[in-house]
Design an enzyme around this catalytic site. Sequence first.
Site, short mmCIF file in Angstrom:
data_model
loop_
_atom_site.label_atom_id
_atom_site.label_comp_id
_atom_site.label_asym_id
_atom_site.label_seq_id
_atom_site.Cartn_x
_atom_site.Cartn_y
_atom_site.Cartn_z
CG ASP A 1 0.86 33.02 -6.91
OD1 ASP A 1 2.07 33.28 -6.79
OD2 ASP A 1 0.34 32.62 -7.98
CG ASP B 1 3.97 36.28 -11.57
OD1 ASP B 1 3.49 37.41 -11.77
OD2 ASP B 1 5.17 36.07 -11.31
MG LIG Z 1 1.40 31.48 -9.51
#
Ligand SMILES: [Mg+2]
Length: 206
Positions: free
Chosen positions: A27, A29
């Site tokens: 992932d 962010d």
């Molecule tokens: Mg995230």
Amino acid sequence: MFGVLGRSYALPMPADPSFRPRAVLFDRDGTLVRDVPYNADPELVEPMPGARRALDRLRVAGLRIGVVSNQSGVARGLISLDALDRVHRRVEELLGPIDVWQVCVHDPDDGCHCRKPAPGMVFGAAGALGVRPAECVLIGDIGSDVAAARAAGARAVLVPTPVTLPSEIAAAPRVEPDLAAAVDWILVGAPQSNGAFAEVRCAGPR
Ligand SMILES: [Mg+2]
Ligand SMILES: [Zn+2]
């Protein structure tokens, strides 16, 4: 059941001697870089602690690296594709080359197949890397990351942040306190995995 901050969580994980990861999908962010909502400014890209070293360890071990990221700010008109590209180039300046980027630019209401928790980007990344989803581990910070991995048949490791819900931590198959520990688990396996990944320790570059 759950440890305090800074130590590994001892959730049960069945030993699986046949599991040999070939790719790690991150992932973006809150996992690889600090979460700056709808960030369109490369100058605001800031790696999460240990991110560069974690990625380099995977590279040295011969694992491929991908990013799977929901960026609905594009559909909302908050980020241009050019700005998104500049941000991702900055991520690679700071963290080194990423083998595949999979980004969902749709709105949550679009009903696309790529926005996590849907598995589309995990399938897409695995396909681009020439590996099976079952050979991938996805590292993320919230439940939808784990759900996307599971829906694709990939492994998941949750590295919680302050936005992670207790229920998401409780439901995750594996929880590690930071990226270094997550990569430890991927490369050498935790002691409670009965050495299932021991052979991966010596894997050289492909
Ligand atoms: Mg995230
Ligand atoms: Zn999408």
